[in-house]
Design a protein around this motif. Sequence first.
Motif, PDB file in Angstrom:
ATOM      1  N   THR A 163     -86.475  -9.907 -39.739  1.00  0.00           N
ATOM      2  CA  THR A 163     -85.208 -10.685 -40.079  1.00  0.00           C
ATOM      3  C   THR A 163     -84.211 -10.928 -39.313  1.00  0.00           C
ATOM      4  N   GLU A 164     -83.843 -11.636 -39.295  1.00  0.00           N
ATOM      5  CA  GLU A 164     -83.091 -12.500 -38.612  1.00  0.00           C
ATOM      6  C   GLU A 164     -81.627 -12.642 -39.113  1.00  0.00           C
ATOM      7  N   HIS A 165     -80.426 -12.442 -37.999  1.00  0.00           N
ATOM      8  CA  HIS A 165     -79.511 -12.244 -38.300  1.00  0.00           C
ATOM      9  C   HIS A 165     -78.491 -13.369 -37.578  1.00  0.00           C
ATOM     10  N   LYS A 166     -77.816 -14.063 -38.277  1.00  0.00           N
ATOM     11  CA  LYS A 166     -76.767 -14.801 -36.881  1.00  0.00           C
ATOM     12  C   LYS A 166     -75.161 -14.698 -37.938  1.00  0.00           C
ATOM     13  N   ILE A 167     -75.058 -14.669 -36.663  1.00  0.00           N
ATOM     14  CA  ILE A 167     -72.790 -14.927 -36.892  1.00  0.00           C
ATOM     15  C   ILE A 167     -72.578 -16.121 -35.804  1.00  0.00           C
ATOM     16  N   TYR A 168     -71.528 -16.966 -36.995  1.00  0.00           N
ATOM     17  CA  TYR A 168     -71.066 -18.033 -36.487  1.00  0.00           C
ATOM     18  C   TYR A 168     -69.558 -18.036 -35.932  1.00  0.00           C
ATOM     19  N   PHE A 169     -69.284 -17.484 -35.301  1.00  0.00           N
ATOM     20  CA  PHE A 169     -67.667 -16.748 -35.369  1.00  0.00           C
ATOM     21  C   PHE A 169     -66.856 -18.722 -35.224  1.00  0.00           C
ATOM     22  N   LYS A 170     -66.463 -18.963 -36.350  1.00  0.00           N
ATOM     23  CA  LYS A 170     -66.170 -19.905 -36.873  1.00  0.00           C
ATOM     24  C   LYS A 170     -65.219 -20.102 -37.816  1.00  0.00           C
ATOM     25  N   ASN A 171     -65.018 -21.433 -38.712  1.00  0.00           N
ATOM     26  CA  ASN A 171     -64.174 -21.595 -39.793  1.00  0.00           C
ATOM     27  C   ASN A 171     -65.133 -21.778 -40.723  1.00  0.00           C
ATOM     28  N   SER A 172     -65.843 -20.619 -42.272  1.00  0.00           N
ATOM     29  CA  SER A 172     -66.383 -21.075 -42.434  1.00  0.00           C
ATOM     30  C   SER A 172     -66.302 -22.573 -43.836  1.00  0.00           C
ATOM     31  N   SER A 173     -65.874 -23.467 -43.521  1.00  0.00           N
ATOM     32  CA  SER A 173     -65.678 -24.476 -44.170  1.00  0.00           C
ATOM     33  C   SER A 173     -66.087 -25.218 -43.865  1.00  0.00           C
ATOM     34  N   ASP A 174     -66.492 -25.548 -43.032  1.00  0.00           N
ATOM     35  CA  ASP A 174     -67.720 -26.124 -42.709  1.00  0.00           C
ATOM     36  C   ASP A 174     -69.174 -25.288 -41.635  1.00  0.00           C
ATOM     37  N   MET A 175     -69.958 -24.944 -42.587  1.00  0.00           N
ATOM     38  CA  MET A 175     -71.469 -23.821 -42.117  1.00  0.00           C
ATOM     39  C   MET A 175     -72.625 -25.803 -41.791  1.00  0.00           C
ATOM     40  N   SER A 176     -72.209 -26.340 -41.250  1.00  0.00           N
ATOM     41  CA  SER A 176     -73.212 -26.447 -40.669  1.00  0.00           C
ATOM     42  C   SER A 176     -74.749 -26.773 -39.778  1.00  0.00           C
ATOM     43  N   GLU A 177     -74.877 -24.954 -39.768  1.00  0.00           N
ATOM     44  CA  GLU A 177     -75.172 -24.721 -39.094  1.00  0.00           C
ATOM     45  C   GLU A 177     -77.027 -24.264 -40.575  1.00  0.00           C
ATOM     46  N   ILE A 178     -76.310 -24.490 -40.896  1.00  0.00           N
ATOM     47  CA  ILE A 178     -77.125 -23.507 -42.272  1.00  0.00           C
ATOM     48  C   ILE A 178     -77.830 -25.176 -43.416  1.00  0.00           C
TER      49      ILE A 178
END
Length: 361
Positions: free
Chosen positions: A3-18
């Motif tokens: 499995t893979e687990h990704k954490i982004y330290f930014k505002n979740s109103s923009d989740m363009s990584e997904i």
Amino acid sequence: MKTEHKIYFKNSSDMSEIESNVIDLLITSPPYPMIEMWDKIFFSADNNIKEYIKKGEGLKAFQLMHEELNNTWRESLRVVKKGGIICINIGDSTRKIGNSFQLYPNHVKITNFFQNHDCLVLPIILWRKPTNSPTKFMGSGMLPSNAYITLEHEYILIFRKGEKNRKFKPKSEERYNSAYFWEERNKWFSDEWSDIIGESQTLKNYENLRARSAAFPIEIPYRLINMFSIYGDNILDPFWGTGTTTLAAMISARNSFGYEIEPEFSKVFQNNIKKIKKLTESINKERIKNHLKFIKKYNKNKQVKYTSVNYDFPVVTTQEKDILLSSIKDIKRSDNFYNIEHTKFLYNGKNSKKVHSSLIK
Ligand SMILES: C[S@@+](CC[C@H](N)C(=O)[O-])C[C@H]1O[C@@H](n2cnc3c(N)ncnc32)[C@H](O)[C@@H]1O
């Protein structure tokens, strides 16, 4: 399994990584509007909120705080698949603004949002978060009639994106391996989780950060993941905090994504991940121990008909036969991404047959 687990330290109103429509299950607990500990976050997002509080206009501030959360909910609905489940842990708030003390019903606002955005509202869970403060009762004390009820329950709101249930391949191995025990179903699918109280044990070393993050107990995301997803699914927490949802996803062999605006909370996560292998083993052992205890009692009244394929102990229904718990074999980290290798959980090693049969006689 990996499995893979990704954490982004930014505002979740923009989740363009997904990409769109890839999340099977969202589990989160946002900052609670009108609870003072979260004011700073809301004030920095919209200065009008601060102004309304100052002017004594509580309801206007409340409305704007929810508009901030709605930016994340809107983006969440882009990434959740049709048929995916959304679980939101939230408490209402009481507060005196200006001269009026009143309830700010966060659960109503959030429910309305999802109901108005093509989601179905599903039955909810309540759990108790007792307040220990000696001043917890407010109002006119022992004299009627101006005293107020103390809020000590939190809600887990549950929604489904779209009208239709998720579809699975017939006899899907991942789904059958992900089954839970009959007696767990009876407890987990009840609308009050009275056995869950207070906060997570996993945060003992970071009291200050724990208090600031308002982490939920790991049992909450762990149960929800087991109830509403299968091995290999994608889990998202857009208000990640100290990463309790990611820890539960790692333990349950699901992939995960997390978004958090406060990078400092990652310290708590780094500390907790050191113990994740052990925690996984102890959660698995506890589940099986409880199952064996249950079977022993159940067997006194009724004969259990089925046997677990992987663990050789009795199970009540045929749906439980393929239950398979997973252990963590290896964790690789690169920055804020983790790759995990999982393997079959072995209960008491090779002697499991003997141990089980002696326990249930
Ligand atoms: C109630 S806490 C979540 C606690 C988490 N469930 C845990 O167990 O640690 C809410 C979190 O959301 C974060 N947050 C608030 N607004 C955010 C936003 N727009 N995007 C990402 N994170 C946000 C806060 O910094 C806080 O850590």
